[in-house]
Design a protein around this motif. Sequence first.
Motif, PDB file in Angstrom:
ATOM      1  N   CYS A 134      42.740  -6.524  14.627  1.00  0.00           N
ATOM      2  CA  CYS A 134      41.897  -7.616  14.113  1.00  0.00           C
ATOM      3  C   CYS A 134      42.490  -8.979  14.487  1.00  0.00           C
ATOM      4  CB  CYS A 134      41.772  -7.531  12.592  1.00  0.00           C
ATOM      5  SG  CYS A 134      40.815  -6.144  11.975  1.00  0.00           S
ATOM      6  N   THR A 154      40.660 -14.180   5.364  1.00  0.00           N
ATOM      7  CA  THR A 154      39.901 -13.095   4.736  1.00  0.00           C
ATOM      8  C   THR A 154      40.395 -11.735   5.212  1.00  0.00           C
ATOM      9  OG1 THR A 154      37.939 -14.501   4.590  1.00  0.00           O
ATOM     10  CG2 THR A 154      37.589 -12.142   4.383  1.00  0.00           C
ATOM     11  N   ILE A 155      40.720 -11.633   6.501  1.00  0.00           N
ATOM     12  CA  ILE A 155      41.236 -10.370   7.042  1.00  0.00           C
ATOM     13  C   ILE A 155      42.559 -10.007   6.367  1.00  0.00           C
ATOM     14  CG2 ILE A 155      42.158  -9.247   9.106  1.00  0.00           C
ATOM     15  CD1 ILE A 155      40.072 -10.846  10.719  1.00  0.00           C
ATOM     16  N   LEU A 207      31.281  -7.998   0.756  1.00  0.00           N
ATOM     17  CA  LEU A 207      31.096  -9.142   1.656  1.00  0.00           C
ATOM     18  C   LEU A 207      29.735  -9.102   2.324  1.00  0.00           C
ATOM     19  CD1 LEU A 207      34.621  -9.151   3.371  1.00  0.00           C
ATOM     20  CD2 LEU A 207      33.866 -10.527   1.442  1.00  0.00           C
ATOM     21  N   VAL A 236      33.963  -9.095   8.440  1.00  0.00           N
ATOM     22  CA  VAL A 236      33.409  -7.743   8.353  1.00  0.00           C
ATOM     23  C   VAL A 236      33.187  -7.167   9.746  1.00  0.00           C
ATOM     24  CG1 VAL A 236      31.401  -6.383   7.656  1.00  0.00           C
ATOM     25  CG2 VAL A 236      32.308  -8.125   6.121  1.00  0.00           C
ATOM     26  N   ILE A 271      39.981  -5.903  -0.480  1.00  0.00           N
ATOM     27  CA  ILE A 271      38.598  -6.352  -0.676  1.00  0.00           C
ATOM     28  C   ILE A 271      37.651  -5.363   0.003  1.00  0.00           C
ATOM     29  CG2 ILE A 271      36.931  -8.177  -0.140  1.00  0.00           C
ATOM     30  CD1 ILE A 271      39.214 -10.160  -0.196  1.00  0.00           C
ATOM     31  N   LYS A 272      36.561  -5.013  -0.666  1.00  0.00           N
ATOM     32  CA  LYS A 272      35.597  -4.077  -0.104  1.00  0.00           C
ATOM     33  C   LYS A 272      34.660  -4.786   0.872  1.00  0.00           C
ATOM     34  CE  LYS A 272      35.475  -0.733  -3.902  1.00  0.00           C
ATOM     35  NZ  LYS A 272      34.602  -0.013  -4.871  1.00  0.00           N
ATOM     36  N   LEU A 273      34.474  -4.190   2.033  1.00  0.00           N
ATOM     37  CA  LEU A 273      33.575  -4.772   3.027  1.00  0.00           C
ATOM     38  C   LEU A 273      32.139  -4.822   2.518  1.00  0.00           C
ATOM     39  CD1 LEU A 273      34.819  -3.192   6.377  1.00  0.00           C
ATOM     40  CD2 LEU A 273      35.421  -5.380   5.383  1.00  0.00           C
ATOM     41  N   ILE A 332      36.549  -6.489  11.594  1.00  0.00           N
ATOM     42  CA  ILE A 332      37.187  -5.269  11.089  1.00  0.00           C
ATOM     43  C   ILE A 332      36.445  -4.030  11.581  1.00  0.00           C
ATOM     44  CG2 ILE A 332      37.697  -3.960   8.990  1.00  0.00           C
ATOM     45  CD1 ILE A 332      38.128  -6.741   7.614  1.00  0.00           C
ATOM     46  N   LYS A 369      41.841  -8.843   2.888  1.00  0.00           N
ATOM     47  CA  LYS A 369      41.232  -7.514   2.892  1.00  0.00           C
ATOM     48  C   LYS A 369      42.300  -6.432   2.937  1.00  0.00           C
ATOM     49  CE  LYS A 369      39.137  -3.720   4.626  1.00  0.00           C
ATOM     50  NZ  LYS A 369      39.321  -2.662   3.648  1.00  0.00           N
ATOM     51  N   TYR A 370      43.299  -6.628   3.815  1.00  0.00           N
ATOM     52  CA  TYR A 370      44.321  -5.593   4.001  1.00  0.00           C
ATOM     53  C   TYR A 370      45.482  -5.711   3.005  1.00  0.00           C
ATOM     54  CZ  TYR A 370      42.081  -3.788   8.157  1.00  0.00           C
ATOM     55  OH  TYR A 370      41.181  -3.186   9.014  1.00  0.00           O
TER      56      TYR A 370
END
Length: 427
Positions: A126, A336-337, A350, A102, A345-347, A105, A340-341
């Motif tokens: 990132c 995880t990064i 997390l 998180v 996944i919503k920050l 990002i 996410k992209y």
Amino acid sequence: MSNLKKTLNLYQGIGILVSTLLGSSIFIIPAVAATIAGVYSIIAWVVTILFMIPIAFTFSNLGSFYPHAGGTAFFVKQALGDCFENFTSWLYLAVMPIGPPVVIITGANYIGAVVQANDMEVFFICVGMVVAMFLMNLMGLKFAGSIQSIISIIIVGILLGIIVLALGKQSELFFDFVNFNITTNVDTMLNISRAITIVFWCFVGLEAIVHLSSEFKDIKKDFPKTIFISMAIVGGLCVLISLIVLKYKAYGTEQIDANYMVFLLKYLLGNSSVIFIGIIGFFSCFTTVNLYILSFSRMIYSMGESGIISSFFSKVTNRGIPLNALVPCYLCVLATIVLKYSVGIKLESLILYANGIFVALYLLASISGVFLLSGIKRFLAITSTIFCMFIYFSLGYQILYSLVIIILAFFYDATRKKYKAVNLVDD
């Protein structure tokens, strides 16, 4: 722990901790607290800082008397036994896949705003941040500490610059608009309580520095100073920035709260301030994540040494770097990064569950202090325990992730012991 080299001095410790405490929270928490409680948010800041004093004492006392890469988990072991150490270790590691990504990002988006990067370009920023951290830490903790000390000076300097500019625009005392008549109105008191819960996050980071306590050259002298000097710097800056937020009314809506520094600097410096925000946001996030990944690697190293996981993770290089423990940390964050992209996944999801774990760790460290310390030190540990319990149960459903991790850790520990017992019988 003798394999980890003692390379940190006072100034490097302060540099690491200040940059971690400031982190990304300084970019949103003052405005959110003001939105929740208005001018009474200052009361929330004062109360939180006052209660952070016994928490800081507890961490400094435990870190000085029980220096260990296991950090809070080691304190818990000394106080409550091996079983509690194991679930505390897993609890701390459970932050790794949800917390650092998180912040990385967030930092990438700050610098991305400067260069007007699209989502794919932010993703590569990132990745570049993760690679840069890894290479920096291959040089050893002394080198990483020196770099973070320099970055801390830059961040603090920019924050002080904002304060000076704000005073220059309106030189009257900040306090002249604040009504400190404490009301007994229930809504106001509840808002102050909610603001305290939010403000607490500006001081998350103490649990990470204790993992590096055994790597201080003079643990008894420098470790407590590192904690208290860092707390004083961060506490003072946060209060001053919060007063400026109130003075210039840089709060009130979700959009303003998330970008209140942009709001302030545009007013103080004009549109060119976006560059300053991008730089300070990027470096703050970079240094915050770096300490956490270092502390995660020390936790894995400690778990390898104690037999909770394979001893493979307790190996170190000739430079005293626990490389086998460090690599999985970066791979986990990268995974995880990528997710996410790739799947969106919503920050926010997390962040919510990471909060519950951090407070649980503070609570466990405070409880350990009650058992391990004596005299006034024990009294301070009791005070910090009460405050942490208040924060923890105020989080509501956000504690569910931490509770699930604790339950799974107990099952893992029971299965591991049963497996060992079966092997002994077979032998």
